[in-house]
Design a protein around this motif. Structure first.
Motif, PDB file in Angstrom:
ATOM      1  N   GLY A   1       0.297  -0.088   1.367  1.00  0.00           N
ATOM      2  CA  GLY A   1      -0.310   1.178   0.979  1.00  0.00           C
ATOM      3  C   GLY A   1       0.258   2.322   1.785  1.00  0.00           C
ATOM      4  O   GLY A   1       1.051   2.132   2.711  1.00  0.00           O
ATOM      5  N   ARG A   2      -0.156   3.546   1.414  1.00  0.00           N
ATOM      6  CA  ARG A   2       0.311   4.751   2.091  1.00  0.00           C
ATOM      7  C   ARG A   2      -0.768   5.310   2.997  1.00  0.00           C
ATOM      8  O   ARG A   2      -1.957   5.239   2.682  1.00  0.00           O
ATOM      9  CB  ARG A   2       0.689   5.822   1.068  1.00  0.00           C
ATOM     10  CG  ARG A   2       2.148   5.801   0.684  1.00  0.00           C
ATOM     11  CD  ARG A   2       2.457   6.996  -0.190  1.00  0.00           C
ATOM     12  NE  ARG A   2       1.819   6.860  -1.471  1.00  0.00           N
ATOM     13  CZ  ARG A   2       2.413   7.083  -2.643  1.00  0.00           C
ATOM     14  NH1 ARG A   2       3.670   7.432  -2.670  1.00  0.00           N
ATOM     15  NH2 ARG A   2       1.761   6.960  -3.772  1.00  0.00           N
TER      16      ARG A   2
ATOM     17  N   THR B   1      -0.465  -6.677   1.471  1.00  0.00           N
ATOM     18  CA  THR B   1      -0.938  -5.450   0.831  1.00  0.00           C
ATOM     19  C   THR B   1      -0.189  -4.256   1.421  1.00  0.00           C
ATOM     20  O   THR B   1      -0.152  -4.082   2.634  1.00  0.00           O
ATOM     21  CB  THR B   1      -2.450  -5.267   1.053  1.00  0.00           C
ATOM     22  OG1 THR B   1      -3.138  -6.407   0.530  1.00  0.00           O
ATOM     23  CG2 THR B   1      -2.953  -4.008   0.356  1.00  0.00           C
TER      24      THR B   1
ATOM     25  N   LEU C   1       1.080  -0.444   6.276  1.00  0.00           N
ATOM     26  CA  LEU C   1       0.743   0.946   5.977  1.00  0.00           C
ATOM     27  C   LEU C   1       1.977   1.812   6.178  1.00  0.00           C
ATOM     28  O   LEU C   1       2.560   1.842   7.259  1.00  0.00           O
ATOM     29  CB  LEU C   1      -0.383   1.427   6.885  1.00  0.00           C
ATOM     30  CG  LEU C   1      -0.913   2.838   6.611  1.00  0.00           C
ATOM     31  CD1 LEU C   1      -1.686   2.861   5.299  1.00  0.00           C
ATOM     32  CD2 LEU C   1      -1.794   3.316   7.758  1.00  0.00           C
TER      33      LEU C   1
ATOM     34  N   VAL D   1       7.230   2.462  -2.380  1.00  0.00           N
ATOM     35  CA  VAL D   1       6.015   1.671  -2.161  1.00  0.00           C
ATOM     36  C   VAL D   1       6.065   0.409  -3.017  1.00  0.00           C
ATOM     37  O   VAL D   1       5.771  -0.696  -2.553  1.00  0.00           O
ATOM     38  CB  VAL D   1       4.762   2.504  -2.480  1.00  0.00           C
ATOM     39  CG1 VAL D   1       3.502   1.665  -2.309  1.00  0.00           C
ATOM     40  CG2 VAL D   1       4.701   3.740  -1.592  1.00  0.00           C
TER      41      VAL D   1
END
Length: 527
Positions: free
Chosen positions: A492-493, A490, A466, A478
């Motif tokens: 993500g932000r 995975t 994250l 990203v």
């Protein structure tokens, strides 16, 4: 319900959130004044708290703060030793204009001395700035008619096409050449290709070795020259009687402590950049260190705000606590805080801080493109457009649009990036597609490599990362991190608290930890 202020003073910016218990009421940020950990930064943070509270009609009852000293990330460029080419040298690999579609080898001869040349000796004609195109063409035509073996023409003036159009024999012609330097050589090789065809002869080390009569000990020099000329459409290479002395460049010594080093040649190789379009002869590095001074404590903030302040010992813990309020996260996610100077990688129970983030990417961009740091700061962030005309631009996807206001005519053909003052020209050496490839490769190697290193050290085998902090706002970053970490991870932000986005992880995390019941530091009241 208690109104909390979470105060995060960073190296570059200060973030504040105001909450009723854990419900966010307001948020804001401002540039950090006086440096992280300083009393001036405390004053600036307190002013931001008051502005937010006044704007929303709130009375702050408690605050949360993590006193931390500043982390200085020093970024520098180091030029590398140039590759040895012995008696060979590239005079030019580009020219304003060229003509012809051939290669020639011969001894350099001044254009005014052609009538003294042995008819059986191949020569390269060299015309200085005093000789106009008509005179050069006339002298060359007369020499060829007299049986001289002219294999190419070099001129100091920007007149290659004008000379070529007046020649009675098709010859390669290159302009904007330092003919005085060429005349000092023993032999010269010239090649020009028309259209989109790259060089064929000067990029072949075996042809170079044969044309210049090189021995086995000089074949490696020919290989280096040939490699440097790939992607060119014209070139001039000289052979001297002896190798020019090369001033040695000391091998850079890596500093002690955490350091992140990136070679520009690795970025160019990753992007498959054209030879000569970007600089590859340097490395950039970031190293980390503090100033040794104790940071301003929670009681100082309590004095300024006039409310109890809870001291949180771990800023990294606060970052993780705030980031984990993002909806949809797996339990074992690793939080990565990307700032200007450092990358913080925070797993449950472990944390590492690594130098080399946004500032290092800016330095790499400025060095590779030979542009200013301020221009590189804007250019690195997002896609660019190409100025087709003064009012027509084309983006990196091939889409064209007309501008409301025309550009300066000197910007035509340049890449432009968005800056506060409008579209800023920053280079004409690359096409939009080439710049896109280099920019993405730089983000993969400069920041992606650092994140990968940190993740492997604190949470090898993790499946979720994250991103929070200012760098998380870069969409391309990203993507670059996802590519670097692999398909099994995975990326993500953060969306702190389900609505704050990626910037306020520490500020909100401070409130989360403080509201759990940690004893606050009481303000010192003056009598």
């Amino acid at each position: 319900m208690t109104v909390w202020a979470g105060v995060d003073i960073g190296n570059a910016t200060t973030e504040v959130v105001l909450c009723r218990d854990l419900d966010v009421v307001a948020s804001g940020r401002t540039p950090t004044r006086g440096g992280k950990g300083s009393s001036r930064a405390i004053q600036g943070a307190a002013q931001l708290v008051r502005r937010l509270a006044d704007k929303h009609g709130l009375t702050v009852e408690r605050a949360a703060f993590a006193p931390t000293p500043p982390v200085h990330s020093t970024v520098e460029r180091v030029r590398l030793q140039a590759q040895r080419t012995g008696r060979l040298a590239i005079v030019t690999r580009s020219a304003a204009t060229t003509a012809g579609d051939a290669a020639g080898v011969g001894a350099p001869v001044p254009v005014e001395c052609l009538d003294t040349v042995d008819p059986g000796r191949p020569v390269i004609v060299c015309a200085g700035p005093a000789h106009g195109y008509a005179a050069v063409a006339g002298l060359v035509n007369a020499a060829v008619a007299a049986g001289r073996d002219v294999t190419a023409v070099l001129t100091a003036n920007d007149e290659a096409v004008l000379v070529s159009n007046r020649l009675e024999t098709a010859l390669p012609v290159v302009d904007d050449v330092d003919v005085e330097h060429v005349l000092g050589a023993k032999l010269v090789a010239v090649e020009v290709r028309e259209g989109v065809s790259p060089l064929q002869r000067l990029t072949d080390p075996f042809w170079l070795a044969d044309a210049f009569g090189l021995g086995d000990e000089e074949r490696s020099d020919a290989r280096v020259i040939a490699d440097q000329l790939f992607d060119s459409v014209c070139a001039v290479v000289t052979l001297s009687d002896s190798a020019e002395p090369v001033e040695p460049v000391p091998i850079p010594e890596l500093p002690a402590g955490p350091v992140h080093v990136v070679r520009l040649g690795d970025i160019a190789g990753e992007a498959n950049s054209r030879r000569g379009s970007v600089s590859v002869d340097s490395l950039v590095m970031a190293r980390m260190g503090g100033d040794g001074e104790a940071p301003a404590e929670a009681d100082e903030l309590a004095d300024v705000l006039g409310v109890p302040v809870t001291r949180i010992d771990s800023e990294a813990g606060a970052a993780r606590a705030g980031a984990l309020t993002t909806p949809g996260l797996p339990a074992d996610v690793v939080v990565v805080d990307v700032g200007g100077g450092t990358v913080d990688v925070v797993a449950e129970g472990d944390r590492i801080v690594l130098p080399g983030a946004g500032q290092l990417l800016t330095t790499a961009t400025a060095t590779a493109l030979d542009i200013s740091t301020s221009a590189a700061e804007y250019a690195k962030r997002s896609e660019a457009v190409t100025a087709v005309t003064v009012q027509l631009v084309e983006d990196e996807h091939g889409r064209r649009r007309f501008l409301d206001r025309p550009l300066d005519g000197r910007s035509t053909g340049w890449l432009l990036t968005q800056a506060p003052s409008g579209l800023l020209p920053f280079t004409s050496a690359l096409s939009g597609a080439e710049w896109r490839s280099w920019r993405l490769a730089a983000k993969r190697l400069v920041i992606g490599g650092n994140v990968l290193r940190g993740v492997q050290r604190v949470a090898a085998g993790v499946t979720g990362v994250l991103l929070v902090g200012g760098g998380a706002g870069d969409d391309e970053l990203v993507r670059a991190l996802a590519e670097r970490l692999g398909h099994d991870v995975t990326v993500g932000r953060g969306n702190v608290g389900g609505g704050l986005g990626h910037r306020f992880a520490v500020a909100y995390g401070l409130v989360v930890l403080a509201s759990a019941g940690i004893a606050p530091a009481q303000p010192t009241l003056e009598c």
